[in-house]
Design a protein around this motif. Structure first.
Motif, PDB file in Angstrom:
ATOM      1  N   GLU A 165       0.818  -1.216   0.000  1.00 36.58           N
ATOM      2  CA  GLU A 165       0.000   0.000   0.000  1.00 36.58           C
ATOM      3  C   GLU A 165       0.850   1.264   0.000  1.00 36.58           C
ATOM      4  O   GLU A 165       2.022   1.261   0.382  1.00 36.58           O
ATOM      5  CB  GLU A 165      -0.952   0.022   1.200  1.00 36.58           C
ATOM      6  CG  GLU A 165      -0.225   0.020   2.537  1.00 36.58           C
ATOM      7  CD  GLU A 165      -1.188   0.032   3.714  1.00 36.58           C
ATOM      8  OE1 GLU A 165      -2.234  -0.623   3.635  1.00 36.58           O
ATOM      9  OE2 GLU A 165      -0.867   0.714   4.708  1.00 36.58           O
ATOM     10  N   ILE A 166       0.211   2.342  -0.443  1.00 37.75           N
ATOM     11  CA  ILE A 166       0.856   3.660  -0.461  1.00 37.75           C
ATOM     12  C   ILE A 166      -0.117   4.656   0.163  1.00 37.75           C
ATOM     13  O   ILE A 166      -1.298   4.651  -0.149  1.00 37.75           O
ATOM     14  CB  ILE A 166       1.167   4.110  -1.906  1.00 37.75           C
ATOM     15  CG1 ILE A 166       2.346   3.326  -2.478  1.00 37.75           C
ATOM     16  CG2 ILE A 166       1.474   5.596  -1.961  1.00 37.75           C
ATOM     17  CD1 ILE A 166       2.832   3.858  -3.809  1.00 37.75           C
TER      18      ILE A 166
ATOM     19  N   LEU B  71      -1.337   8.404   0.378  1.00 37.47           N
ATOM     20  CA  LEU B  71      -1.259   9.638  -0.407  1.00 37.47           C
ATOM     21  C   LEU B  71      -1.402  10.862   0.484  1.00 37.47           C
ATOM     22  O   LEU B  71      -2.177  10.853   1.429  1.00 37.47           O
ATOM     23  CB  LEU B  71      -2.368   9.695  -1.465  1.00 37.47           C
ATOM     24  CG  LEU B  71      -2.562   8.511  -2.395  1.00 37.47           C
ATOM     25  CD1 LEU B  71      -3.489   8.908  -3.536  1.00 37.47           C
ATOM     26  CD2 LEU B  71      -1.244   8.010  -2.931  1.00 37.47           C
TER      27      LEU B  71
ATOM     28  N   THR C   3      -5.343   5.910   1.394  1.00 38.11           N
ATOM     29  CA  THR C   3      -4.476   4.785   1.085  1.00 38.11           C
ATOM     30  C   THR C   3      -4.858   4.174  -0.248  1.00 38.11           C
ATOM     31  O   THR C   3      -6.035   4.008  -0.539  1.00 38.11           O
ATOM     32  CB  THR C   3      -4.609   3.715   2.189  1.00 38.11           C
ATOM     33  OG1 THR C   3      -4.353   4.351   3.432  1.00 38.11           O
ATOM     34  CG2 THR C   3      -3.603   2.603   1.994  1.00 38.11           C
ATOM     35  N   VAL C   4      -3.855   3.868  -1.061  1.00 39.32           N
ATOM     36  CA  VAL C   4      -4.100   3.179  -2.327  1.00 39.32           C
ATOM     37  C   VAL C   4      -3.405   1.825  -2.258  1.00 39.32           C
ATOM     38  O   VAL C   4      -2.238   1.740  -1.871  1.00 39.32           O
ATOM     39  CB  VAL C   4      -3.560   4.009  -3.512  1.00 39.32           C
ATOM     40  CG1 VAL C   4      -3.585   3.204  -4.805  1.00 39.32           C
ATOM     41  CG2 VAL C   4      -4.378   5.287  -3.666  1.00 39.32           C
TER      42      VAL C   4
ATOM     43  N   SER D 241      -1.277  -0.747  -9.361  1.00 42.67           N
ATOM     44  CA  SER D 241      -2.121  -0.340  -8.230  1.00 42.67           C
ATOM     45  C   SER D 241      -3.504  -0.958  -8.346  1.00 42.67           C
ATOM     46  O   SER D 241      -3.931  -1.360  -9.420  1.00 42.67           O
ATOM     47  CB  SER D 241      -2.273   1.184  -8.188  1.00 42.67           C
ATOM     48  OG  SER D 241      -3.356   1.590  -9.020  1.00 42.67           O
TER      49      SER D 241
ATOM     50  N   MET E 271      -8.131   4.932  -7.031  1.00 52.05           N
ATOM     51  CA  MET E 271      -8.094   6.397  -7.116  1.00 52.05           C
ATOM     52  C   MET E 271      -9.361   6.942  -7.760  1.00 52.05           C
ATOM     53  O   MET E 271      -9.964   6.274  -8.596  1.00 52.05           O
ATOM     54  CB  MET E 271      -6.832   6.837  -7.871  1.00 52.05           C
ATOM     55  CG  MET E 271      -5.599   6.710  -6.999  1.00 52.05           C
ATOM     56  SD  MET E 271      -4.091   6.549  -7.938  1.00 52.05           S
ATOM     57  CE  MET E 271      -4.063   4.817  -8.319  1.00 52.05           C
TER      58      MET E 271
ATOM     59  N   GLU F 196      -5.719  12.657  -7.120  1.00 56.94           N
ATOM     60  CA  GLU F 196      -5.234  11.467  -6.404  1.00 56.94           C
ATOM     61  C   GLU F 196      -4.199  10.710  -7.231  1.00 56.94           C
ATOM     62  O   GLU F 196      -3.204  10.208  -6.695  1.00 56.94           O
ATOM     63  CB  GLU F 196      -6.405  10.555  -6.019  1.00 56.94           C
ATOM     64  CG  GLU F 196      -7.249  11.138  -4.889  1.00 56.94           C
ATOM     65  CD  GLU F 196      -8.373  10.217  -4.427  1.00 56.94           C
ATOM     66  OE1 GLU F 196      -9.206  10.691  -3.638  1.00 56.94           O
ATOM     67  OE2 GLU F 196      -8.435   9.045  -4.850  1.00 56.94           O
ATOM     68  N   ALA F 197      -4.433  10.632  -8.543  1.00 61.78           N
ATOM     69  CA  ALA F 197      -3.456   9.946  -9.409  1.00 61.78           C
ATOM     70  C   ALA F 197      -2.118  10.672  -9.354  1.00 61.78           C
ATOM     71  O   ALA F 197      -1.053  10.050  -9.267  1.00 61.78           O
ATOM     72  CB  ALA F 197      -3.981   9.877 -10.839  1.00 61.78           C
TER      73      ALA F 197
ATOM     74  N   TYR G 196      -0.457  10.002  -6.054  1.00 63.24           N
ATOM     75  CA  TYR G 196       0.069   8.627  -6.047  1.00 63.24           C
ATOM     76  C   TYR G 196       1.440   8.580  -6.718  1.00 63.24           C
ATOM     77  O   TYR G 196       2.400   8.026  -6.186  1.00 63.24           O
ATOM     78  CB  TYR G 196      -0.912   7.704  -6.767  1.00 63.24           C
ATOM     79  CG  TYR G 196      -0.403   6.282  -6.972  1.00 63.24           C
ATOM     80  CD1 TYR G 196      -0.572   5.304  -5.993  1.00 63.24           C
ATOM     81  CD2 TYR G 196       0.240   5.921  -8.157  1.00 63.24           C
ATOM     82  CE1 TYR G 196      -0.107   4.010  -6.182  1.00 63.24           C
ATOM     83  CE2 TYR G 196       0.712   4.635  -8.363  1.00 63.24           C
ATOM     84  CZ  TYR G 196       0.529   3.671  -7.373  1.00 63.24           C
ATOM     85  OH  TYR G 196       0.998   2.400  -7.573  1.00 63.24           O
TER      86      TYR G 196
ATOM     87  N   LYS H 114       4.117  10.319  -4.645  1.00 63.87           N
ATOM     88  CA  LYS H 114       4.521   9.554  -3.469  1.00 63.87           C
ATOM     89  C   LYS H 114       5.326   8.340  -3.871  1.00 63.87           C
ATOM     90  O   LYS H 114       6.368   8.045  -3.261  1.00 63.87           O
ATOM     91  CB  LYS H 114       3.269   9.149  -2.680  1.00 63.87           C
ATOM     92  CG  LYS H 114       3.559   8.595  -1.298  1.00 63.87           C
ATOM     93  CD  LYS H 114       4.368   9.602  -0.491  1.00 63.87           C
ATOM     94  CE  LYS H 114       4.462   9.244   0.967  1.00 63.87           C
ATOM     95  NZ  LYS H 114       3.219   9.457   1.695  1.00 63.87           N
ATOM     96  N   LEU H 115       4.881   7.647  -4.926  1.00 61.09           N
ATOM     97  CA  LEU H 115       5.622   6.471  -5.384  1.00 61.09           C
ATOM     98  C   LEU H 115       7.039   6.885  -5.796  1.00 61.09           C
ATOM     99  O   LEU H 115       8.028   6.242  -5.434  1.00 61.09           O
ATOM    100  CB  LEU H 115       4.886   5.805  -6.555  1.00 61.09           C
ATOM    101  CG  LEU H 115       5.596   4.610  -7.197  1.00 61.09           C
ATOM    102  CD1 LEU H 115       5.844   3.502  -6.178  1.00 61.09           C
ATOM    103  CD2 LEU H 115       4.779   4.062  -8.376  1.00 61.09           C
TER     104      LEU H 115
END
Ligand code: ADP
Ligand code: MG
Length: 472
Positions: A100-101, A103, A112-113, A152, A156, A161-162, A165, A168-169
């Motif tokens: 998980e990631i 955001l 969380t994604v 993922s 999202m 949000e994309a 993501y 953050k990634l």
């Protein structure tokens, strides 16, 4: 809208996934190609341990399941830049499973994604269509370079949000040192899967996949365009065709490339040249021990140790260099004050000058020196800005500039009182008006005293003393 992203991240490694050929970016075409990469008959792939380590490291950074046994498969298709006629990838048994990631969204909230999987695969070569008017050239330097495909969950719900993501990634990959995250050079590429459904529907709509979008801004633009396109079709009573589309950066639109291929089109099967990849627990444990502090943990620590707001903390941890810079400035000082200066004046100045932390004209120690002079009341915020401007230009330390320019703020009550008295005496009419109820004149008196002291009166003291004189 519902969005799931597939990211191809080029693994930082000196050599390719199954050969010893060099991976340096920008080399002379076809100068970094081994016989394995060119698929000469009978050449055998040999797994590169460094790439496996990097994939495990990334999996740990994504809080994901590490699969102790994984399998390399052949994904068969024909293309000029794929001499073997298949790509070695992982299909049913990837090296990394669910993770998980978290955001960080612009309004300070988070979500969380889910990560579905991460697998290792080879990159293809590059077809070059711009070298000749009649022919296409093939550069195999990239053929066989290790990629991590990070998939993922369709978690999202907006372009924002994309974007969050991907940021953050990218930050996590850079902190880990497993991918440089450079989307312009193509070392991180993104496929956007998007479908639409009515509010309240639980079933997912049919998706389209937009291939190889090469910047975060383009991802957001492609999402904006594609979501409107799908909504228009659906509201006209039409159906979405599942297909692969491309993002045309000049026209700002998505266009159909081909109907969606299915897994069975690729005739996946385990590569008979490679054994299943079995990891040892000690190997994974050893990697775990070398993980750096990652952005989420750093952010939590900055909030706790330095009293930062979640927003400031996430701005600072977005890049490891800015987090390190901030810590140097904040060490032994007021953390909030340090954060204000780093994220405010300092980042603003770098932006304006097109510089980075590495090329900054003001070092962390120098900025810390300025913060000290604010903390000990030598400088008001306003004077500090003036000193900072001079630091940017001259590279001199703050204290030296203060001495040379005589910018020390006046904190001597007697001196400030004297300046106030002079202004009030010279403006007796306005004093009378103020006392008669015209409150707004307060700002006028502040301005006059500031002017007469060359902007150096301590603002808080001036405020207090002036109030006393006018009202008392
Ligand atoms: P493929 O390899 O065929 O593209 P994957 O199973 O790897 O298929 O999934 C691709 C991506 O599509 C994943 O990120 C997933 O979250 C996303 N996805 C799947 N279904 C939908 C949907 N209905 N709408 C939006 N995204 C989806
Ligand atoms: Mg896909």
């Amino acid at each position: 809208m519902v969005i799931g992203l597939e990211v191809h991240a080029q693994v930082i490694s000196n050599s390719k996934l199954f050969s010893g050929a060099d991976t340096t970016f920008g080399a002379e075409p076809n100068s970094q190609v081994s016989l394995v990469d060119a698929a000469f008959p009978g050449m055998l792939p040999v797994i590169n341990g460094k790439c496996v380590e990097q994939a495990v490291r990334t999996g740990l950074g994504l809080k994901a399941q590490i699969n102790m046994v994984s399998v390399f498969d052949r994904k068969n298709y024909f293309y000029a830049d794929l001499p073997a006629g298949y790509q070695i990838s992982q299909f049913t048994q990837p090296i990394v499973g669910k993770g998980e990631i978290l955001l960080d969204l612009a309004d300070g909230s988070g979500c969380t994604v889910g990560i579905t999987r991460l697998h290792l695969e080879q990159d293809a070569g590059k077809s070059m269509h711009d070298q000749s008017p009649t022919e296409t050239y093939v550069d195999l330097n990239r053929a066989g370079v290790a990629l991590m495909e990070i998939v993922s969950e369709p978690d999202m719900r907006s372009g924002e949000e994309a974007g969050a993501y991907l940021k953050k990634l990218r930050a996590i990959l850079r902190y880990l040192g497993t991918c440089d995250g450079n989307m312009e050079e193509g070392s991180m590429r993104c496929d956007v899967n998007l479908s639409m459904r009515r509010v309240g529907d639980t079933k997912l709509g049919t998706r389209c996949e937009i291939k190889n979008v090469n910047s975060i801004r383009f991802v957001q633009q492609a999402i904006d365009y594609e979501s409107v396109r799908q909504v228009e079709i659906l509201e006209d009573g039409g159906v979405i065709k599942q297909e692969t589309r491309l993002w045309d950066t000049t026209k700002g639109e998505t266009r159909s490339m081909r109907s969606k291929e299915e897994a069975h089109d690729y005739r996946y099967f385990p590569d008979p040249d490679l054994l299943p990849l079995k990891l040892e627990a000690a190997f994974v444990e050893a990697i775990k021990k070398t993980l750096p502090e990652l952005p989420d943990d750093k952010k939590a620590r900055f909030i706790k140790d330095y009293g930062l707001t979640p927003y400031d903390a996430s701005v600072l941890v977005a890049e490891r260099a800015s987090a390190d810079f901030f810590e140097k400035v904040a060490k032994g000082r007021d953390g909030k004050l340090a954060a204000n200066w780093v994220t405010g004046e300092f980042f603003g100045a770098l932006n304006k000058q097109g510089k980075t932390i590495e090329t900054s004209p003001v070092s962390a120690d120098a900025l810390g020196g300025l913060v000290d002079l604010i903390a000990d009341q030598t400088l008001s915020n306003r004077l500090a800005k003036e000193v900072f401007e001079a630091m940017l230009e001259s590279g001199k330390p703050a204290a030296q500039i203060v001495e040379e320019k005589g910018l020390r703020q006046v904190t001597d009550t007697g001196a400030i009182e004297k300046a106030i008295d002079a202004i009030l005496a010279a403006n007796a009419d306005k004093v009378a008006e103020y006392r008669g109820g015209k409150d707004k004149l307060f700002a006028f008196f502040i301005g006059q005293v500031m002017k007469s002291t060359g902007g150096k009166a301590n603002p808080a003291m001036l405020n207090e003393l002036l109030k006393k004189k006018l009202n008392g």
